[in-house]
Design an enzyme around this catalytic site. Structure first.
Site, PDB file in Angstrom:
ATOM      1  N   GLY A 150       0.825  -1.196   0.000  1.00 61.61           N
ATOM      2  CA  GLY A 150       0.000   0.000   0.000  1.00 61.61           C
ATOM      3  C   GLY A 150       0.864   1.253   0.000  1.00 61.61           C
ATOM      4  N   CYS A 151       0.244   2.385  -0.308  1.00 65.67           N
ATOM      5  CA  CYS A 151       1.004   3.628  -0.399  1.00 65.67           C
ATOM      6  C   CYS A 151       1.537   4.067   0.962  1.00 65.67           C
ATOM      7  CB  CYS A 151       0.158   4.722  -1.038  1.00 65.67           C
ATOM      8  SG  CYS A 151      -1.488   4.934  -0.309  1.00 65.67           S
ATOM      9  N   PHE A 152       0.674   4.081   1.988  1.00 70.03           N
ATOM     10  CA  PHE A 152       1.157   4.452   3.317  1.00 70.03           C
ATOM     11  C   PHE A 152       2.182   3.460   3.860  1.00 70.03           C
ATOM     12  CE2 PHE A 152      -2.721   7.189   3.741  1.00 70.03           C
ATOM     13  CZ  PHE A 152      -2.063   8.367   4.070  1.00 70.03           C
ATOM     14  N   THR A 154       4.297   1.718   2.166  1.00 67.37           N
ATOM     15  CA  THR A 154       5.550   1.953   1.439  1.00 67.37           C
ATOM     16  C   THR A 154       6.356   3.068   2.098  1.00 67.37           C
ATOM     17  OG1 THR A 154       4.687   1.168  -0.680  1.00 67.37           O
ATOM     18  CG2 THR A 154       6.542   2.702  -0.756  1.00 67.37           C
ATOM     19  N   ALA A 155       5.730   4.217   2.308  1.00 63.52           N
ATOM     20  CA  ALA A 155       6.440   5.348   2.913  1.00 63.52           C
ATOM     21  C   ALA A 155       6.839   5.050   4.354  1.00 63.52           C
ATOM     22  CB  ALA A 155       5.565   6.599   2.852  1.00 63.52           C
TER      23      ALA A 155
END
Length: 347
Positions: A150-152, A154-155
């Protein structure tokens, strides 16, 4: 040899980014775009910005036909679809990369708890490799099914992994403050993403209930070798794309900002898309816009004995389509930067 790619879920923002990035790729071409709701229409009808660039009619899905006509399938679908389709491709040569959350969690019960629906067959979950490229590259290289993070996560995971691995912070003190633009919610309109609700407004959402919480905790726990719980709160901010996480953890040893920066630079030395910034520099979403970069900054707050990590990505590229292509590159022994080596868009 150029590999033929299919994109299932052809009208979403993730699919649009896949098409844009694959166009720059030496060894991939988009040969099929599958859309349940728009089949029969040209992709340019839905995305006019692709006029003269892409001339493909979207098609209805026939898994058996598709498996014989393509080499790799990107699932740019909402949750609940890939888990039904990927098992039908078992025993086939096709590589599968799932951009939804269907294969990210390790078991069916956990998926059902956080996503509210039945999970994928356990045997598929056991075979799927988590596609955080900088952390699990060797597993990805040998995988046939990859679950794009997921995007969150990943960061968050890219920001935290070196500190967890080197035991710099207390694993039970982690707080993640995440902010994302409205494209992270997809293209379907809702009250929350309506212009009059989003413009000149910041709103937290899914407090304590976000489906990315167990994903972050599970893969941090693997790195730490112990169970980790993290406080994670997301906010919607009035911009189209971009994601930034500010992460806090209590230090377990006396260490300087400069020392941790050097540790991070060494950890990510062979990973071209991670940019560890120098002391007193901070990431911005503008500086990664339209790119596959993740920018990370480090700050030791000596007054409070806290480590502050800031990580920024483009949620549609490194947080979705770009990382999916990066995974495809590893799976096929292509150069990791293939199709992705472009500067961010600025200003």
């Amino acid at each position: 040899m150029v590999k033929r790619a299919a994109i299932i879920g052809g009208t979403g923002y993730g699919a649009a980014e896949l098409i844009r990035l694959i166009h720059l790729h030496k060894y991939l071409e988009v040969s099929k775009i599958i859309s349940h709701s728009q089949y029969g229409e040209n992709i340019t009808t839905h995305y006019p910005h692709m006029h003269t660039y892409m001339d493909l009619k979207m098609e209805a899905l026939d898994v058996r036909v598709l498996a014989n006509e393509v080499d790799i399938i990107f699932f740019a679908t909402p949750a609940g679809i890939a888990k039904e389709l990927i098992p039908q491709l078992e025993g086939n040569h096709v590589q599968c990369i799932d951009l939804s959350g269907d294969l990210r969690l390790p078991n069916r019960d956990l998926y059902q708890k956080w996503y509210g629906q039945l999970g994928a067959p356990q045997e598929i979950l056991d075979k799927a490799v988590y596609g955080l490229t900088e952390v699990f590259p060797n597993q990805i290289k040998d995988a046939k099914v990859v679950s794009n993070p997921g995007c969150f996560p990943t960061a968050s995971l890219l920001g935290l992994t070196p500190s967890i691995k080197e035991k710099i912070i207390d694993t039970q003190s982690i707080i993640i403050d995440g902010k994302t633009g409205v494209s992270g919610a997809g293209g379907s309109p809702s009250k929350m993403t309506h212009f009059s609700e989003t413009n000149e407004n910041i709103q937290p959402y899914k407090i304590g209930k976000h489906q990315h919480i167990p994903e972050i905790e599970h893969y941090l726990s693997i790195t730490a070798g112990e169970s980790i719980n993290a406080t994670f709160t997301t906010h919607l901010i009035p911009m189209t794309r971009g994601l930034l996480c500010t992460i806090y953890g209590r230090l377990t040893k006396n260490i300087t900002t400069k020392e941790i920066i050097h540790l991070y630079q060494d950890f990510y030395a062979n990973h071209p898309f991670i940019r560890v910034l120098e002391e007193d520099q901070t990431p911005t979403t503008k500086n990664v816009y339209g790119s596959n970069f993740c920018d990370i900054s480090i700050h030791v707050d000596e007054r409070t004995n806290q480590l502050v990590i800031v990580s920024a990505i483009d949620n549609l590229v490194k947080g979705a389509a770009g990382q999916a292509i990066q995974n495809a590159n590893l799976m096929n022994d292509w150069k990791e930067e293939e199709g992705l080596a472009q500067l961010p868009i600025y200003p």
